[in-house]
Design an enzyme around this catalytic site. Sequence first.
Site, short mmCIF file in Angstrom:
data_model
loop_
_atom_site.label_atom_id
_atom_site.label_comp_id
_atom_site.label_asym_id
_atom_site.label_seq_id
_atom_site.Cartn_x
_atom_site.Cartn_y
_atom_site.Cartn_z
N ARG A 97 0.83 -1.20 0.00
CA ARG A 97 0.00 0.00 0.00
C ARG A 97 0.87 1.25 0.00
O ARG A 97 1.99 1.25 0.54
CB ARG A 97 -0.88 -0.02 1.26
CG ARG A 97 -1.87 1.14 1.41
CD ARG A 97 -2.97 1.06 0.39
NE ARG A 97 -4.13 1.89 0.80
CZ ARG A 97 -4.99 2.40 -0.06
NH1 ARG A 97 -4.84 2.18 -1.36
NH2 ARG A 97 -6.03 3.10 0.35
N THR A 370 -9.90 0.46 -9.88
CA THR A 370 -8.99 -0.42 -9.18
C THR A 370 -9.05 -1.69 -10.02
O THR A 370 -9.89 -1.79 -10.90
CB THR A 370 -9.48 -0.65 -7.72
OG1 THR A 370 -9.41 0.58 -7.02
CG2 THR A 370 -8.68 -1.69 -6.97
N ASN A 390 -6.32 4.34 -7.21
CA ASN A 390 -7.52 4.97 -6.63
C ASN A 390 -8.50 5.35 -7.73
O ASN A 390 -9.06 4.46 -8.36
CB ASN A 390 -7.17 6.15 -5.73
CG ASN A 390 -8.32 6.49 -4.78
OD1 ASN A 390 -9.16 5.63 -4.48
ND2 ASN A 390 -8.37 7.71 -4.31
N ASP A 412 -7.88 8.73 0.40
CA ASP A 412 -8.39 7.64 1.22
C ASP A 412 -8.14 7.86 2.71
O ASP A 412 -8.65 7.11 3.54
CB ASP A 412 -7.76 6.31 0.79
CG ASP A 412 -8.54 5.65 -0.34
OD1 ASP A 412 -9.56 6.23 -0.77
OD2 ASP A 412 -8.13 4.57 -0.80
N SER A 442 -10.39 -0.29 1.07
CA SER A 442 -11.46 -1.27 1.00
C SER A 442 -11.07 -2.50 0.19
O SER A 442 -11.87 -3.44 0.08
CB SER A 442 -12.71 -0.64 0.38
OG SER A 442 -13.22 0.39 1.18
N GLY A 461 -14.02 -1.28 -7.02
CA GLY A 461 -15.31 -0.70 -6.75
C GLY A 461 -15.38 0.16 -5.51
O GLY A 461 -16.46 0.34 -4.95
N GLY A 462 -14.25 0.69 -5.03
CA GLY A 462 -14.29 1.56 -3.86
C GLY A 462 -14.90 0.86 -2.66
O GLY A 462 -14.61 -0.30 -2.37
#
Length: 560
Positions: A97, A370, A390, A412, A442, A461-462
Amino acid sequence: MRSLWPQCLFVLLFPLVVCAAAETQSGPGRAAVASAHQLATEAGLKIMADGGNAFDAAVAVASTLAVVEPQSSGIGGGFFMLIRRASDGREVMIDARETAPAAVNEAMYVDEDGKPNRDASINGPTSSGIPGEPAGLAWVAEHYGKLPLKASLAPAIAHARNGYQPDARFLRELDRRSEVIARYPASAAILLPGGKVPQAGWTFKQPELASTLERIAADGADSFYKGAIAQQLVKAVRGAGGNWVAEDLASYQVKEREPIVVNYGDWRVVSAPPPSSGGVAIGEMFNILSGYDLDKVDAAQRYHYIIEAMRRAFRDRNEYLGDPDFVEMPLRQLLSPDYAAGLRASIRADKATPSDMLPSVLRRDPGMHTTHFSIIDAEGNLVACTSTVNLAFGSGFIAEGTGVLLNNEMDDFALVAGAPNAYGLIGSDANAVAPGKRMLSSMSPSFVMGPERVAVLGSPGGSTIITQVFEGMLAFIDGKSAAEITAQPRYHEQHMPDLVFMEPGAFGDEATEKALEARGHTLQPRGPWGFMNVVTWDLKSGELEAASDPRGDSGLGKVE
């Protein structure tokens, strides 16, 4: 093997010839890859055909997606990769990340009136965290793969240098972000030739990105984080108003984290731990539902219980979760069956709980910005990887001379406590921005393992990633195939806003929708979301099935 045509997009299965020493009793003897782009799937399969394992293939797929699907992922972004090694059963999540730069300034993301500065948090280099994908790919190759990094990056390098024809989804998203991309000369020169959005049939070549990947292939991740590439990145970011320094890149570290594991009947659910919020939320939802016999209630009652479980899990997600290296989280409590029993006791069978009545918590449209891929190889190794920049095309900013499109993951963070981000998610101090901190995500790469069947799944899909994966798991447990899982209509509740978003037909029929509304649920129809990629394995027959989401419009599928 039964054909998935035409439901399956960009999925290839084929017998693999592997050396005898690499075979195991538990392996299926075949391999499957499901990804969002045919060229990425083919890259993964080729690497395995050349003697690599699922982890080598993951490097090939992720890096190829970085080239051919830059609206969704890239080496200027990051990923979570959940793996299971067949030889010893090791399960771990590779956390690549992004992190906040050391000179992060919260005031940069707040307007004079105290409201979030959306432009600063989603556009240009101020929106960009320090990328993790290059380090993550090198880590996976070194610690889990069988082939050198150079071999696994070769397909991506070839596509970047020789070019490919972007699909309709790429061009559509490029058009939507073209105004921001046009702000930055290096971005416009690469993505908007002649100052315009290209038409179908355009051959997209990225020689600068190819050179960057070649350096990483030859010299490893240090060439990105400590060498000439790092110098170019910092110079470009600072020249455009960002605040990166060389140490931000040089100090980046990949993290290995223990996955979240919960049991649901005979099924073992393995998912992503923080700084992903997905595994905790999914585990909490399964624990709540374990107290109901969903097979013995009607459809409306079943959906009611599931929606109420979603509501409570997202409330806790917003309240407690963040980067485990910075905040203490009550994970033992959140994943406790006793805690789930208490939450379950607050659910009325006949009435929805208004979200603002759930105590002690702060108070857009999800897309496919994503990407996710799933892999099972001939040895039985499993990979579920979700990677991202993102929003579509990330920050829109390409660092001059590198070809690297940077993410906009700073959005985020809970940059303003109590204010929603681009996906409508609300955060607390647990996800407040801090130097070197990883923003909450997420992304939910996951496995579901039963006595006779295994699934590897995930989606973009957030905020809807969590519910997509959860609903996919429930469908798999109910016996649905990979193609049925990816195609089923979706619904989503995330605590705030207090709405149940739904695709057409998500609840089966109008009578069930009316029954949910009678219980107090506010249903909000919305167009399709997500791009799920699923691989399943029948442990008894050895059959593999792979499917990509039919909501994608990138072209025809293929099964071999």
